[in-house]
Design an enzyme around this catalytic site. Structure first.
Site, mmCIF file in Angstrom:
data_model
loop_
_atom_site.group_PDB
_atom_site.id
_atom_site.type_symbol
_atom_site.label_atom_id
_atom_site.label_comp_id
_atom_site.label_asym_id
_atom_site.label_seq_id
_atom_site.Cartn_x
_atom_site.Cartn_y
_atom_site.Cartn_z
ATOM 1 N N SER A 20 9.624 -20.753 19.767
ATOM 2 C CA SER A 20 8.629 -21.405 18.918
ATOM 3 C C SER A 20 7.991 -22.544 19.700
ATOM 4 C CB SER A 20 9.324 -21.965 17.681
ATOM 5 O OG SER A 20 8.525 -22.937 17.064
ATOM 6 N N ARG A 21 6.736 -22.823 19.380
ATOM 7 C CA ARG A 21 6.029 -23.960 20.022
ATOM 8 C C ARG A 21 6.292 -25.260 19.282
ATOM 9 N NH1 ARG A 21 4.558 -18.710 21.319
ATOM 10 N NH2 ARG A 21 4.513 -18.846 23.583
ATOM 11 N N LYS A 71 11.079 -18.064 4.667
ATOM 12 C CA LYS A 71 10.002 -18.845 4.040
ATOM 13 C C LYS A 71 9.895 -18.653 2.518
ATOM 14 C CE LYS A 71 6.520 -18.011 7.226
ATOM 15 N NZ LYS A 71 5.173 -18.284 7.762
ATOM 16 N N ASP A 106 0.307 -24.467 6.231
ATOM 17 C CA ASP A 106 -0.746 -23.607 6.793
ATOM 18 C C ASP A 106 -2.084 -23.875 6.107
ATOM 19 O OD1 ASP A 106 0.634 -22.345 8.782
ATOM 20 O OD2 ASP A 106 1.179 -20.595 7.588
ATOM 21 N N GLY A 133 -2.181 -10.689 3.925
ATOM 22 C CA GLY A 133 -0.762 -10.958 4.127
ATOM 23 C C GLY A 133 -0.443 -12.410 3.784
ATOM 24 N N ASN A 155 -8.916 -5.772 2.783
ATOM 25 C CA ASN A 155 -7.625 -5.417 3.379
ATOM 26 C C ASN A 155 -7.474 -3.914 3.495
ATOM 27 O OD1 ASN A 155 -5.197 -6.449 4.514
ATOM 28 N ND2 ASN A 155 -4.076 -5.635 2.757
ATOM 29 N N THR A 157 -4.778 -2.221 3.019
ATOM 30 C CA THR A 157 -4.071 -1.801 1.797
ATOM 31 C C THR A 157 -4.685 -2.554 0.621
ATOM 32 O OG1 THR A 157 -2.095 -1.674 3.184
ATOM 33 C CG2 THR A 157 -1.754 -1.510 0.811
ATOM 34 N N GLY A 243 -7.140 -19.968 16.451
ATOM 35 C CA GLY A 243 -5.796 -19.947 15.862
ATOM 36 C C GLY A 243 -4.888 -21.034 16.407
HETATM 37 P P1 NAP Z 1 1.376 -10.171 7.545
HETATM 38 O O1 NAP Z 1 1.819 -10.798 6.252
HETATM 39 O O2 NAP Z 1 2.232 -9.151 8.190
HETATM 40 O O3 NAP Z 1 -0.086 -9.534 7.293
HETATM 41 C C1 NAP Z 1 -0.740 -8.796 8.302
HETATM 42 C C2 NAP Z 1 -2.155 -8.457 7.858
HETATM 43 O O4 NAP Z 1 -2.802 -7.728 8.939
HETATM 44 C C3 NAP Z 1 -2.209 -7.564 6.619
HETATM 45 O O5 NAP Z 1 -3.371 -7.865 5.891
HETATM 46 C C4 NAP Z 1 -2.310 -6.156 7.262
HETATM 47 O O6 NAP Z 1 -2.885 -5.211 6.404
HETATM 48 C C5 NAP Z 1 -3.239 -6.464 8.438
HETATM 49 N N1 NAP Z 1 -3.125 -5.450 9.480
HETATM 50 C C6 NAP Z 1 -2.117 -5.292 10.368
HETATM 51 N N2 NAP Z 1 -2.371 -4.237 11.178
HETATM 52 C C7 NAP Z 1 -3.571 -3.726 10.787
HETATM 53 C C8 NAP Z 1 -4.366 -2.619 11.222
HETATM 54 N N3 NAP Z 1 -3.981 -1.839 12.235
HETATM 55 N N4 NAP Z 1 -5.543 -2.404 10.589
HETATM 56 C C9 NAP Z 1 -5.953 -3.189 9.563
HETATM 57 N N5 NAP Z 1 -5.230 -4.239 9.104
HETATM 58 C C10 NAP Z 1 -4.049 -4.496 9.714
HETATM 59 O O7 NAP Z 1 1.140 -11.289 8.661
HETATM 60 P P2 NAP Z 1 0.659 -12.815 8.458
HETATM 61 O O8 NAP Z 1 1.844 -13.687 8.409
HETATM 62 O O9 NAP Z 1 -0.319 -12.860 7.341
HETATM 63 O O10 NAP Z 1 -0.061 -13.102 9.868
HETATM 64 C C11 NAP Z 1 -1.283 -12.474 10.204
HETATM 65 C C12 NAP Z 1 -1.828 -13.030 11.516
HETATM 66 O O11 NAP Z 1 -2.097 -14.428 11.397
HETATM 67 C C13 NAP Z 1 -0.858 -12.891 12.700
HETATM 68 O O12 NAP Z 1 -1.615 -12.565 13.835
HETATM 69 C C14 NAP Z 1 -0.265 -14.272 12.821
HETATM 70 O O13 NAP Z 1 0.171 -14.556 14.152
HETATM 71 C C15 NAP Z 1 -1.455 -15.132 12.455
HETATM 72 N N6 NAP Z 1 -1.091 -16.464 11.955
HETATM 73 C C16 NAP Z 1 -1.559 -17.543 12.634
HETATM 74 C C17 NAP Z 1 -1.278 -18.809 12.176
HETATM 75 C C18 NAP Z 1 -1.811 -19.999 12.939
HETATM 76 O O14 NAP Z 1 -1.344 -21.106 12.714
HETATM 77 N N7 NAP Z 1 -2.778 -19.795 13.794
HETATM 78 C C19 NAP Z 1 -0.503 -18.996 11.032
HETATM 79 C C20 NAP Z 1 -0.034 -17.869 10.334
HETATM 80 C C21 NAP Z 1 -0.343 -16.597 10.823
HETATM 81 P P3 NAP Z 1 -1.974 -4.335 5.395
HETATM 82 O O15 NAP Z 1 -1.704 -5.232 4.214
HETATM 83 O O16 NAP Z 1 -2.809 -3.165 5.060
HETATM 84 O O17 NAP Z 1 -0.709 -3.990 6.154
#
Ligand code: NAP
Length: 280
Positions: A20-21, A71, A106, A133, A155, A157, A243
């Site tokens: 983790s960072r 979480k 967040d 998500g 989305n 889904t 991000g």
């Molecule tokens: P998550 O709950 O697993 O949700 C993933 C999302 O991506 C869902 O909407 C999923 O759609 C979609 N997805 C994944 N693969 C896909 C594909 N091939 N085609 C279309 N949609 C796809 O993950 P999360 O926690 O929300 O995180 C999502 C992203 O945000 C990650 O990259 C994470 O590293 C980033 N993030 C960044 C920060 C930051 O501080 N910068 C903070 C939190 C998260 P489905 O529902 O259809 O599966």
């Protein structure tokens, strides 16, 4: 004889103890603000979470960050604020009036990063959010809190987007990917919360040329730092928020709650974390 008081320390609770960072970020602030304190990673298996959290103070911690897979479960072990409740997950714990409180930083990480990178972004009437998500929940909460009137939530889904809309009300309109081209010209703000565009994941195919000229584009993905989406938006002259900025800004509130001073997201800190990401 009384034992000398220990400096305040916070921890990151996760399982397994993934890289983790957060230690890098909090150690930087402790050092540059001259605060004697600590921040450590604690690997806590699911079966031990309850005991660990209920004894957080006895273990000498003033608070904690919480990550996967804990979480959601920490909500039942603490007093969550409105953000953590609406999102259904907390990432930060702290003590207030003898009580263990929980929030989800967040939300402000997302909004503060946009405030810093694209001031005035919240004048947008309509936003287009890709993904439904956990991260999307924080983003939608932040958008509504800042007065965005309509959030189109696309989305893969659809049922997941519909569930999110049920939580947040009529301002959130779920849609499928085939609607994206029609929604882009109306969106003053485009936010990618999917993992598309991340190293090792699929590409995010969005024509930013369809966005209005005043649009702002935010991407939550930070590996790579400059995603194809952000590159295309910049090439079109649109303002962007990345991000890594969100990751750094979400850490501010936890530090302030634990150590009593509000830290700054400086270019020096950003460079430090960028270097760590590059060498990962
Ligand atoms: P998550 O709950 O697993 O949700 C993933 C999302 O991506 C869902 O909407 C999923 O759609 C979609 N997805 C994944 N693969 C896909 C594909 N091939 N085609 C279309 N949609 C796809 O993950 P999360 O926690 O929300 O995180 C999502 C992203 O945000 C990650 O990259 C994470 O590293 C980033 N993030 C960044 C920060 C930051 O501080 N910068 C903070 C939190 C998260 P489905 O529902 O259809 O599966």
């Amino acid at each position: 004889m009384t034992s000398p008081a220990r400096p305040p320390a916070a921890c990151l609770i996760g399982w397994p103890a993934a890289h983790s960072r957060s230690p890098l970020i909090h150690h930087y602030w402790l050092r540059t603000l001259g605060i004697e304190g600590g921040y450590v990673i604690e690997a806590v298996p699911p079966d031990d979470l309850r005991d660990f959290v209920l004894r957080l103070s006895l273990r000498g911690f003033v608070g904690a960050n919480v990550t996967i897979p804990h979480k959601e479960k920490v909500l039942a072990l603490s007093t969550p604020d409105a953000r953590a409740q609406a999102i259904g997950a907390a990432n930060t714990l702290w003590f207030a009036d003898g009580e263990l409180r929980a929030t989800n930083t967040d939300v402000e990480g997302f909004a503060s990063n946009l405030d810093a990178s694209a001031p005035g972004w919240d004048k947008a009437e309509e936003a287009l959010v890709l993904g439904a998500g956990g991260a999307a929940r924080a983003v939608v909460f932040g958008l509504l809190e800042r007065g965005i009137k309509r959030v189109h939530l696309v989305n893969r889904t659809l049922s997941r987007a519909e569930r999110l809309a049920e939580t947040f009300g009529a301002a959130v309109e779920p849609a499928t990917w085939d609607k994206v081209r029609g929604l882009l010209p109306r969106a003053s703000l485009l936010v990618n919360t999917t993992s598309l565009g991340m190293h090792g994941q699929g590409a995010l195919d969005i024509d930013v040329g369809l966005l209005p000229q005043h649009a702002v584009v935010a991407d939550l993905v930070y590996v790579p730092l400059q995603t194809e989406l952000l590159k295309a938006a910049k090439a079109r002259g649109l303002r962007t928020a990345d991000g890594l900025g969100m990751l750094l800004h979400q850490a501010v509130r936890g530090f302030e709650l634990w150590f009593g001073q509000r830290p700054q997201v400086t270019s020096e800190l950003r460079a430090l974390v960028e270097a760590d990401l590059t060498h990962a």
